[in-house]
Design an enzyme around this catalytic site. Structure first.
Site, PDB file in Angstrom:
ATOM      1  N   ASP A 232       0.833  -1.191   0.000  1.00 41.28           N
ATOM      2  CA  ASP A 232       0.000   0.000   0.000  1.00 41.28           C
ATOM      3  C   ASP A 232       0.873   1.249   0.000  1.00 41.28           C
ATOM      4  OD1 ASP A 232      -2.702   1.234   0.347  1.00 41.28           O
ATOM      5  OD2 ASP A 232      -1.808   1.944   2.221  1.00 41.28           O
ATOM      6  N   GLU A 281      14.673 -15.323  -0.691  1.00 45.50           N
ATOM      7  CA  GLU A 281      15.149 -16.370   0.208  1.00 45.50           C
ATOM      8  C   GLU A 281      14.157 -17.523   0.330  1.00 45.50           C
ATOM      9  OE1 GLU A 281      15.906 -14.744   4.031  1.00 45.50           O
ATOM     10  OE2 GLU A 281      17.354 -13.247   3.307  1.00 45.50           O
TER      11      GLU A 281
END
Length: 572
Positions: A232, A281
């Site tokens: 956002d 990751e």
């Protein structure tokens, strides 16, 4: 303030299921052609009859979304929040607000979605917190000099007694972007920055503790198994050094036209490079999506460079009128801007902040993305169906806002006493009519809340129009002329046809004025899309075999009469 799962430790991490990645084409990035469905939790499905949608309600409707044919579900905020701005004022980023359920409910929803082959994207609100966030409350209690104040933007005021705001920035919701705090002894204190409501103080991203906290929040939800984040106000967060005045009044008119000292600052990109390392990751191709309002598509492309985020919303396309020339221009600019950074172009027509496109297209063009009049609803629906097929034919990823697959219009006649959009109650700023696109969607039955809740005649946090009984999922299912079945068919064809989905190119074909025609090719077959944006039928040579049409068509002797405001898909 962190909510635990039934008082116990968090469940074992949920990986993004490998079968999902395989079926979506992991080798080329599932997000490159994904159709992502936005769920506004309070308006999707209410499981307990309190009038408010919730996570168990969403969980119960996941099979519907699978059958619709979408690839992923984006959930608007469900975090702990005082709800000053419908959950975009977060008090605890690791907790589920009790009105929506619990962390156990979130865990179950993620697991169920993965079992159904759906990915889950959650909203992240890093520009600001709630004023009830523990950090902000401590900053107020401890007063000037508190190290917690440096995690936000506290400043002394101007004027003889500090009675004036530190600068002339205006809130997106109207009025000044500063509110004066009260010292612990009750005297007037420093001012704090809030680009949105006063209940939403902006974080100071120059403070290392803020960056560390959000790295931890990302890992918390990635460990829960979410497949990505919609960020956002991704263009916010970093403010120009010194917080300089803006040399203009009526600043909101500058948004989207100029780089502002509080939006689209180059420093935000360091944040996203850091976040990209975290996303990478994790297994299963986790993604970041930028809600970035920028002056140009070219600046939007900065957010999706190879070492930053994966997608960015294409608001320039959302704001384009139903006009062939305008659409062609924004399509070309969008594709051309994303190609150099090797990012997919995204296409969106509606979301929780703008008037639904069935209503925008029902009105005269040039009125912006928040419209207060219903317009010609038959015209609006006809254009909306055609625009949706056009959007789904374009190369890249597409977003569908809940209820648009039902052809829902905006509710433009909500009485003032039921409105909850915070900007509605301020003197200026956003128009404050976002409630109209947030009315709970109809599922079944002839009496409100039309299957939104478990009981006929039960409550709904915003009232639904009586005519929505005829637009419910139940009514439209199995009706070959319905908008719902059009979406189901379109998403099935999009998934099956080798020339649809991911890509970076369209080949424009000659077409009469007011008609868009383009071709997409693959080694396994070609596809043509024709869209008539005029209010009258247009005759063209049939480019192939009709796959799908938004309206009835007439074909004879190798020609076809494109209906007014219609789109046709062709196999070539």
């Amino acid at each position: 303030m962190t909510q635990n799962l039934a008082g116990a430790s968090r469940p074992a991490p949920v990986p993004a299921a490998e079968p999902i990645a395989a079926s979506a084409g992991a080798s080329r990035g599932w997000w490159r052609d994904a159709v992502i469905y936005q769920v506004y939790p309070r308006s999707f499905a209410d499981s307990n009859g309190d009038g408010m949608g919730d996570l168990p309600g969403i969980r119960s409707r996941l099979p519907y979304l699978r059958d619709l044919g979408v690839d992923a579900v984006w959930l608007s905020p469900f975090y702990a929040s005082p709800q000053a701005d419908a959950g975009y004022d977060v008090s605890d980023y690791r907790a589920v607000d009790p009105m929506f359920g619990t962390l156990l409910d979130a865990d179950g929803l993620i697991r169920d979605a993965h079992e159904l082959g759906l990915r889950i994207i959650v909203d992240l609100v890093p520009n600001h917190s709630s004023d009830q966030h523990e950090w902000f409350q401590r900053a107020l209690r401890e007063g000037p000099g508190s190290p917690l104040r440096d995690r936000y933007h506290f400043r002394p005021g101007k004027g003889e007694n500090g009675e004036l705001p530190p600068n002339n920035w205006e809130s997106i919701f109207g009025g000044p972007a500063w509110t004066r705090s009260v010292n612990p002894d009750g005297t007037p204190g420093e001012w704090y920055l809030h680009l949105f409501a006063p209940e939403q103080p902006d974080f100071n991203w120059e403070n290392r503790a803020v960056a560390d906290e959000f790295r931890s929040i990302l890992r918390f939800w990635l460990d829960m198994g979410v497949d990505g984040f919609r960020i956002d106000v991704a263009h916010g967060m970093v403010k120009q050094a010194g917080l300089p005045d803006i040399g203009a009044g009526d600043q909101l008119k500058l948004l989207g036209n100029d780089v502002m000292p509080f939006f689209d600052q180059d420093g935000v990109h360091e944040i996203y490079r850091d976040w990209r390392k975290i996303l990478d990751e994790y297994p299963g191709e986790r993604i970041g999506v930028a809600e970035a309002w920028t002056p140009t598509v070219q600046r939007t492309a900065n957010y999706v460079r190879p070492d930053e985020l994966h997608q960015a919303f294409n608001f320039q396309y959302l704001g384009t009128s139903w006009d062939a020339a305008e659409l062609r221009e924004v399509i070309d600019v969008s594709l051309d801007s994303m190609r150099p950074v090797d990012a997919p172009t995204t296409w969106v027509l509606s979301n929780h902040d703008v008037t639904r496109h069935a209503t925008r297209f029902a009105n005269e063009p040039g009125q912006g993305t928040q419209i207060r009049t219903a317009g010609d609803r038959e015209l609006g629906l006809r254009r909306a169906r055609a625009a949706s097929l056009l959007m789904l034919a374009l190369p890249g990823s597409a977003y569908v806002y809940q209820g648009e697959e039902l052809g829902l219009p905006d509710v433009t006649d909500l009485p003032d006493e039921v409105r909850q959009d915070p900007s509605f109650f301020r003197a200026s700023g956003q128009d404050g009519f976002r409630d109209g696109c947030r009315v709970p969607i109809p599922w079944s039955g002839t009496e409100a809340p039309y299957g939104f809740g478990p009981n006929a005649g039960g409550p709904s946090w915003l009232p639904q129009p009586a005519e929505w009984a005829g637009l419910s999922v139940e009514v439209q299912t199995g009706d070959p002329t319905s908008t719902l079945e059009l979406y189901r068919s379109a998403l099935a064809v999009r998934r099956a046809h080798p020339a649809l989905g991911a890509g970076t190119e369209v080949t424009w074909l000659e077409a009469p004025e007011g008609v868009l025609a383009f071709r997409r090719d693959s080694a396994q077959g070609s596809f043509v899309c024709t869209s008539n944006t005029t209010g009258a039928p247009v005759r063209i040579a049939a480019p192939g075999r009709i796959l799908l049409s938004s309206a009835d068509t007439e074909a004879a002797d190798g020609e076809i009469l494109l209906a007014a405001d219609s789109t046709v898909w062709w196999a070539v």
